[in-house]
Write an enzyme that holds these catalytic residues in place. Structure first.
Site, mmCIF file in Angstrom:
data_model
loop_
_atom_site.group_PDB
_atom_site.id
_atom_site.type_symbol
_atom_site.label_atom_id
_atom_site.label_comp_id
_atom_site.label_asym_id
_atom_site.label_seq_id
_atom_site.Cartn_x
_atom_site.Cartn_y
_atom_site.Cartn_z
ATOM 1 N N ARG A 265 0.839 -1.186 0.000
ATOM 2 C CA ARG A 265 0.000 0.000 0.000
ATOM 3 C C ARG A 265 0.882 1.248 0.000
ATOM 4 O O ARG A 265 1.946 1.276 0.618
ATOM 5 C CB ARG A 265 -0.936 0.022 1.223
ATOM 6 C CG ARG A 265 -2.114 -0.927 1.109
ATOM 7 C CD ARG A 265 -3.069 -0.511 0.002
ATOM 8 N NE ARG A 265 -4.225 -1.402 -0.125
ATOM 9 C CZ ARG A 265 -4.320 -2.393 -0.987
ATOM 10 N NH1 ARG A 265 -3.285 -2.678 -1.785
ATOM 11 N NH2 ARG A 265 -5.415 -3.134 -1.066
ATOM 12 N N GLU A 294 -3.757 8.200 -5.245
ATOM 13 C CA GLU A 294 -4.036 7.578 -6.540
ATOM 14 C C GLU A 294 -5.294 8.181 -7.146
ATOM 15 O O GLU A 294 -6.296 8.318 -6.445
ATOM 16 C CB GLU A 294 -4.200 6.062 -6.367
ATOM 17 C CG GLU A 294 -2.925 5.384 -5.888
ATOM 18 C CD GLU A 294 -3.064 3.873 -5.723
ATOM 19 O OE1 GLU A 294 -4.152 3.337 -6.014
ATOM 20 O OE2 GLU A 294 -2.095 3.230 -5.294
ATOM 21 N N HIS A 313 -1.457 0.898 -10.233
ATOM 22 C CA HIS A 313 -2.164 -0.017 -9.326
ATOM 23 C C HIS A 313 -2.872 -1.112 -10.126
ATOM 24 O O HIS A 313 -4.045 -1.422 -9.875
ATOM 25 C CB HIS A 313 -3.172 0.743 -8.443
ATOM 26 C CG HIS A 313 -3.482 0.011 -7.166
ATOM 27 N ND1 HIS A 313 -3.893 0.655 -6.027
ATOM 28 C CD2 HIS A 313 -3.439 -1.320 -6.853
ATOM 29 C CE1 HIS A 313 -4.097 -0.232 -5.058
ATOM 30 N NE2 HIS A 313 -3.823 -1.435 -5.543
#
Length: 352
Positions: A265, A294, A313
């Site tokens: 993360r 993000e 991601h």
């Protein structure tokens, strides 16, 4: 719930018909309550959030909530929204189990603000582990790219320059540190061991052992060992305990020229400190799949650093991801109905 003959499961996230069929074939005691017209259309396989432009009419919203409130269990967090999860838990006293379609669903459970009694009544599980193979391959890409000077090779190619030869690093002689040893960490360790790397991993248990790990250390011991490492792989979940662990203090101790890969993360890393380490060469190469914010802001220096590989991601996604989630859910449903312990239960203290 153990001893029940059947389990009514509301499908709360988009799920393809083949996946629904797989679940009921694998565990016939499950009845899926699924109305695709009430769910956002999936844009691709394993798109559990669905089309962000989707909106229900007021009547559709009532129908969706009625479906959720009639179930014993949920497959997915409704609308991937902690507030919707909280509403469902409080409106449905028969609800006993929620399985999140993401590996990091524990954080969404934490954000729902459920009471201690609600957290005791409902068991939460995640899809941790289904992304292990894909993410371990991204880790291999990062470590090999760092060892074999990928940025240098790309720069020479862009200039059409046949340079002099140089010595590259041999991965099989390197040491790697894995931060976090859940399903992803174990898959990474298996891959790195296959390459011949010497693997160190973090664990909370002093007596931890695993065939793919040479030694285990605690998070408190990281400053003592990180300077030995040629590669550092972050596979930690995002919790209050892990926030900013990879920061200025730890990065000051890394072995110059090390490779850093993050598939955990973004909150685990202090990005300002990482950028500084990339700029001065302490970190020679970084492969990043997750970020503090993000999408990664256009102004982030990470975009322009030549020694950084950016993945939006997406490294976990694979064509068989949805099937893997469905299989895991079906297996857990069988465990629940047979009174056996469930896999991937969320820690309701740190929510991972």
């Amino acid at each position: 719930m153990p001893g029940q003959k059947h389990l009514r499961v509301a499908v709360a996230n988009p799920l393809h018909e083949e996946s629904c069929r797989l679940i009921t074939e694998r565990e016939p005691r499950v009845t899926l309550l699924n109305d695709p017209s009430l769910l956002p259309p999936a844009r691709h396989i394993a798109d559990f959030s669905g089309d962000p432009e989707f909106r229900r009419t007021p009547e559709q919203q009532r129908q969706f909530e009625a479906l959720l409130d009639s179930a014993d269990a949920l497959l997915g967090i409704p609308d991937v929204d902690p507030a919707a999860l909280a509403r469902t838990v409080r409106s449905n006293p028969r609800l006993r189990w929620v399985h999140t379609t993401s590996a990091g669903g524990g954080q969404q459970v934490g954000k729902a603000g459920l009471s201690p009694s609600e957290l005791r009544r409902v068991t939460f599980t995640t899809s941790a582990g289904v992304h292990g193979s894909s993410l371990s391959e991204f880790v291999l890409l990062g470590i090999l790219s760092g060892a074999k000077d990928l940025p240098r090779l790309l720069e020479l190619k862009s200039r059409r320059e046949w340079s002099g030869r140089w010595m590259s690093r041999q991965v099989s002689r390197q040491k790697a540190l894995i931060l976090g040893f859940g399903g992803i960490g174990r898959a990474v360790a298996r891959s790195l061991t296959a390459l011949g790397m010497h693997v160190t991993a973090t664990s909370r248990h002093a007596d931890a052992k695993h065939p793919d790990v040479d030694r285990f250390v605690s998070l408190d011991e990281l400053p003592e060992v990180i300077g030995e490492m040629d590669a550092v792989v972050c596979a930690l979940p995002g919790t209050d305990l892990t926030r900013g662990i990879v920061g200025e203090r730890l990065l000051a101790l890394v072995k110059p020229g090390a490779t850093f890969v993050n598939v955990g993360r973004g909150s685990v890393v202090d990005e300002s400190a990482l950028i500084a380490a990339l700029e001065d060469g302490r970190i020679a190469f970084a492969a990043l799949d997750v970020f503090a914010v993000e999408p990664l802001p256009e102004a982030s220096p990470l975009w322009t650093l030549p020694n950084v590989l950016i993945s939006p991601h997406t490294a976990a996604l694979a064509v068989d991801e949805e099937r893997a989630v469905a299989e895991l859910f079906a297996d857990n449903a069988t465990r629940l109905l047979d009174g056996e312990p469930l896999m991937n239960i969320v820690d309701t203290v740190e929510f991972y």
